[in-house]
Design a protein around this motif. Structure first.
Motif, PDB file in Angstrom:
ATOM      1  N   GLY A  83      -0.547 -10.283 -32.057  1.00 44.19           N
ATOM      2  CA  GLY A  83      -0.653 -11.448 -32.927  1.00 44.19           C
ATOM      3  C   GLY A  83       0.578 -12.319 -32.952  1.00 44.19           C
ATOM      4  O   GLY A  83       1.183 -12.598 -31.911  1.00 44.19           O
ATOM      5  N   MET A 131      -2.236 -11.005 -27.216  1.00 41.43           N
ATOM      6  CA  MET A 131      -3.090 -11.205 -28.381  1.00 41.43           C
ATOM      7  C   MET A 131      -3.041 -10.031 -29.366  1.00 41.43           C
ATOM      8  O   MET A 131      -3.058 -10.233 -30.576  1.00 41.43           O
ATOM      9  N   MET A 132      -2.956  -8.814 -28.835  1.00 38.34           N
ATOM     10  CA  MET A 132      -3.025  -7.637 -29.699  1.00 38.34           C
ATOM     11  C   MET A 132      -1.790  -7.452 -30.576  1.00 38.34           C
ATOM     12  O   MET A 132      -1.767  -6.538 -31.399  1.00 38.34           O
ATOM     13  N   SER A 163       5.671  -0.828 -27.071  1.00 37.68           N
ATOM     14  CA  SER A 163       5.061  -1.512 -28.213  1.00 37.68           C
ATOM     15  C   SER A 163       4.826  -0.519 -29.348  1.00 37.68           C
ATOM     16  O   SER A 163       4.457   0.626 -29.110  1.00 37.68           O
ATOM     17  N   SER A 164       5.046  -0.991 -30.577  1.00 42.09           N
ATOM     18  CA  SER A 164       4.788  -0.119 -31.722  1.00 42.09           C
ATOM     19  C   SER A 164       3.438  -0.437 -32.359  1.00 42.09           C
ATOM     20  O   SER A 164       3.126   0.060 -33.426  1.00 42.09           O
ATOM     21  N   VAL A 175       3.445 -11.670 -33.847  1.00 44.47           N
ATOM     22  CA  VAL A 175       4.659 -10.997 -33.357  1.00 44.47           C
ATOM     23  C   VAL A 175       4.921 -11.422 -31.907  1.00 44.47           C
ATOM     24  O   VAL A 175       6.059 -11.701 -31.520  1.00 44.47           O
ATOM     25  N   ARG A 200      -5.441   1.172 -25.199  1.00 44.99           N
ATOM     26  CA  ARG A 200      -5.231   0.243 -24.076  1.00 44.99           C
ATOM     27  C   ARG A 200      -3.825   0.406 -23.517  1.00 44.99           C
ATOM     28  O   ARG A 200      -3.622   0.377 -22.303  1.00 44.99           O
ATOM     29  N   PRO A 227       2.281  -3.289 -33.878  1.00 45.77           N
ATOM     30  CA  PRO A 227       2.635  -3.716 -35.239  1.00 45.77           C
ATOM     31  C   PRO A 227       1.437  -4.104 -36.108  1.00 45.77           C
ATOM     32  O   PRO A 227       1.508  -4.010 -37.319  1.00 45.77           O
ATOM     33  N   LEU A 228       0.340  -4.514 -35.507  1.00 49.14           N
ATOM     34  CA  LEU A 228      -0.814  -4.937 -36.312  1.00 49.14           C
ATOM     35  C   LEU A 228      -1.845  -3.818 -36.486  1.00 49.14           C
ATOM     36  O   LEU A 228      -2.836  -3.997 -37.159  1.00 49.14           O
ATOM     37  N   HIS A 229      -1.607  -2.677 -35.839  1.00 55.28           N
ATOM     38  CA  HIS A 229      -2.632  -1.614 -35.782  1.00 55.28           C
ATOM     39  C   HIS A 229      -3.947  -2.216 -35.315  1.00 55.28           C
ATOM     40  O   HIS A 229      -4.985  -2.116 -35.960  1.00 55.28           O
ATOM     41  N   PHE A 230      -3.850  -2.882 -34.190  1.00 51.35           N
ATOM     42  CA  PHE A 230      -4.950  -3.694 -33.669  1.00 51.35           C
ATOM     43  C   PHE A 230      -6.047  -2.829 -33.064  1.00 51.35           C
ATOM     44  O   PHE A 230      -5.804  -1.954 -32.249  1.00 51.35           O
ATOM     45  N   LYS A 231      -7.266  -3.119 -33.487  1.00 50.16           N
ATOM     46  CA  LYS A 231      -8.398  -2.381 -32.930  1.00 50.16           C
ATOM     47  C   LYS A 231      -9.593  -3.309 -32.830  1.00 50.16           C
ATOM     48  O   LYS A 231     -10.037  -3.869 -33.823  1.00 50.16           O
ATOM     49  N   ASP A 232     -10.084  -3.516 -31.624  1.00 53.75           N
ATOM     50  CA  ASP A 232     -11.335  -4.257 -31.476  1.00 53.75           C
ATOM     51  C   ASP A 232     -12.389  -3.277 -31.007  1.00 53.75           C
ATOM     52  O   ASP A 232     -12.674  -2.305 -31.709  1.00 53.75           O
TER      53      ASP A 232
END
Lengths: 290, 317
Positions: free
Chosen positions: A171, A168-169, A80-81, A173, A95, A83-88
């Motif tokens: 989105g 979910m992380m 995975s790259s 994509v 993760r 793509p959303l720069h996901f951070k919760d």
């Protein structure tokens, strides 16, 4: 306070005692019997007492299905790259790293090519321990590449699903992977190459609503949770308890969504037999004798 | 209504004053002038970007706004001769999905989309725009009918989600969506998709595979509702604003990710402020989209569609 006053609080069961043999024994959630881990492994991770099917890792799946457990792994290193720069509460990147460390895999799917009872096939197996086996861009890409290989080489495809759904992380994509993989399966269908989907516990959300339900045959392991919406979501929406056995393999078979329920021990033989019947020489597959 | 966007108190006060003046303005010149002045003020206030504190969550609220035009409103405003066709020929008719042949600027097309209800009775009848398997199967049946007669397909997307219910599961919600995802790409006619309200996960995608995907400026498209995302990651609903923002569900975000091909403008303040203007802003987008796709031979169209889907990938190899 009368003598016969009932305790309001239910008596608490004593916390499970930690014993030295921790890790060697496992308790079957179904029949509550203690099982010697080695016995369980030898029995393809099915309870020797009640035949409950435990979860298997992707590597064990490929080992079990390929002859002598020998296969060539494809498309290693697809990751995975973010793509959303996901951070919760935690960064998705972290993760991913943790999941990669714990499973030794790049993402939640493993592709192998090898022989299944002498017939060359491609098998994809999902890894539930990798972020609940969720499908992001890496999983979508690996399946699509596996399909492309199957079309090019006229090789039957087997996908073993074990996933909570779209990741979910990643989105939308992740959502798009459902469309991408399903469209690729349309091309596989056009090439008349057989695809057997094996649904295991659990197969829900975006995975069940795409490739897992699109097999020429959809077969499931006994007692697997299979559905679109998770049972908790349905309970919350309807505000009622769901009936026993709802969304289990047997329920799906009864409602016409599965071709068969195949116990794990019979899986390899079953798949081989069906491929022999469908991929007859002169149709699309190759002659196993050649 | 809990879903109303948190427009500034200023705007709400202005609306209130305008409403009060409305009656007086009928007979009174001064009141009318005052009302017009306030209306202009309100317009300019709404023209300001609404993203002061949290743009993404504002968009979610706008996309769910109870007065936002729904699919049948757009059909009414943009198409003529719409002939609604019912049923999936297998189990039933799902009122959460509507569709049928119609004309767009004289030319026959097939329109299909999710439909939400306006009042409580309609909301229940339409199941809040949440389709069941029979809805997805109806949509595919209509699309295949369109392909048979060479009609381009305009898909209007607006749903919170596919319905999570017992009957829907029994009848194969997952299979119905999966089957559409496999069959829609095969259709040898142009597929123009317009996400005009909520693009709720698989429930939206089940009809939203297309050659050209348009999203209206305040629509949202997400793999999971921000509330559920918040409850999974933070174990409560209090982080829904933050969830909305990290999910990257706005039209600009998705355009940036290459998932959406075009962002269609909305009237200042959002489509709910002026549905007619919203439809007129959409008209040239539909016209251009259809004419561009019409120029491609079927073979090339399908090939291009598969390539488009194949590109929907961002990964490291």
């Amino acid at each position: 306070m009368s003598w016969f006053h009932k305790e309001k609080q239910p008596l608490e069961a004593p916390k499970a005692k930690r014993v030295q043999t921790e890790g060697l024994w496992i308790k079957c959630e179904n029949c509550k019997q203690p099982l010697w881990k080695k016995d369980l492994e030898a029995n393809l991770f099915c309870c020797p007492k009640c035949n409950r099917h435990f979860r298997m890792t992707a590597r064990d799946r490929l080992q079990m299905l390929f002859d002598e457990g020998v296969y060539t792994e494809h498309d290693q290193g697809i990751r995975s790259s973010d793509p959303l720069h996901f951070k919760d509460t935690k960064a998705y990147r972290d993760r991913l790293k943790k999941a990669q460390r714990e499973t030794g895999l790049d993402d939640a799917l493993l592709t192998g090519e090898g022989l299944l009872e002498g017939r060359r096939v491609i098998i994809c197996a999902m890894e539930f321990q990798f972020i609940s086996g969720s499908m992001g861009a890496a999983v979508g890409e690996k399946i699509t590449r596996a399909i492309d290989r199957c079309i090019a080489g006229k090789l039957p495809l087997v996908i073993i699903s074990c996933s909570a759904g779209a990741r979910m992380m990643e989105g939308a994509v992740s959502l798009m992977q459902m469309a991408k993989v399903s469209a690729a399966l349309a091309r596989l269908e056009e090439a008349r190459v057989p695809y057997i989907s094996v649904l295991t516990d659990p197969t829900t959300g975006g995975v069940s609503a795409s490739f897992a339900m699109l097999g020429d045959l959809n077969i499931a392991e006994p007692g697997a949770l299979i559905g679109f919406a998770g049972p908790r979501v349905i309970e919350q929406t309807l505000r009622q308890k769901l009936p026993d056995g709802f969304q289990r393999s047997e329920f799906l078979l009864e409602h016409g969504m599965l071709d068969a329920i195949v116990p794990r021990k019979e899986q390899k033989g079953y798949v081989s037999r069906v491929l022999g019947l469908l991929a007859a020489p002169g149709a699309s597959g190759e002659d196993p004798a050649s | 209504m809990a879903n109303q966007p948190q427009e500034s108190n200023e705007a709400r006060a202005l609306e209130q004053q305008i409403a009060e003046l409305q009656q007086a303005a009928e007979s009174d010149e001064v009141s009318r002038a005052e009302m017009e002045r306030l209306q202009a003020q309100l317009q300019s206030l709404r023209r300001k970007p609404s993203s002061k504190h949290n743009g993404a969550w504002d968009r979610v609220l706008l996309a769910r706004h109870p007065s936002r035009p729904y699919t049948l409103d757009y059909i009414d405003l943009l198409f003529t001769d719409f002939t609604e066709l019912h049923g999936d020929r297998r189990f039933g008719d799902d009122p959460a999905i509507v569709g049928g042949p119609a004309r767009f600027e004289g030319k026959p097309v097939l329109v299909v989309g999710h439909q939400k209800g306006r009042d409580t009775k309609q909301k229940l009848a339409r199941n809040f725009g949440m389709a069941k398997p029979e809805g997805y199967r109806k949509a595919l049946r209509l699309m295949q009918l369109a392909a048979k007669f060479g009609l381009p397909i305009v898909t209007l997307v607006d749903t919170p989600a596919a319905y999570p219910g017992i009957g829907a599961e029994e009848r194969g919600q997952a299979e119905a969506i999966a089957y559409n995802l496999k069959e829609i790409p095969k259709l040898r006619v142009p597929l123009l998709v317009i996400i005009h309200g909520e693009g709720g996960s698989g429930g939206a995608l089940g009809i939203a595979v297309g050659d050209h995907v348009v999203m209206m400026a305040n629509a949202v498209y997400s793999v999971i509702p921000p509330e559920s995302c918040s409850s999974i990651l933070w174990r409560d609903w209090d982080h829904k604003e933050e969830a909305a923002s990290i999910l990257k569900l706005t039209a600009e975000d998705l355009h940036g990710l290459g998932i959406v091909d075009e962002v269609a403008p909305e009237p200042p303040g959002g489509s709910h402020t002026d549905p007619k203007a919203a439809a007129e802003l959409l008209r040239p987008v539909v016209r251009a989209g259809l004419s561009r796709l019409a120029s491609l031979p079927a073979e090339q169209l399908v090939k291009r569609r598969h390539e488009r889907l194949r590109r929907l990938a961002t990964f490291i190899s």
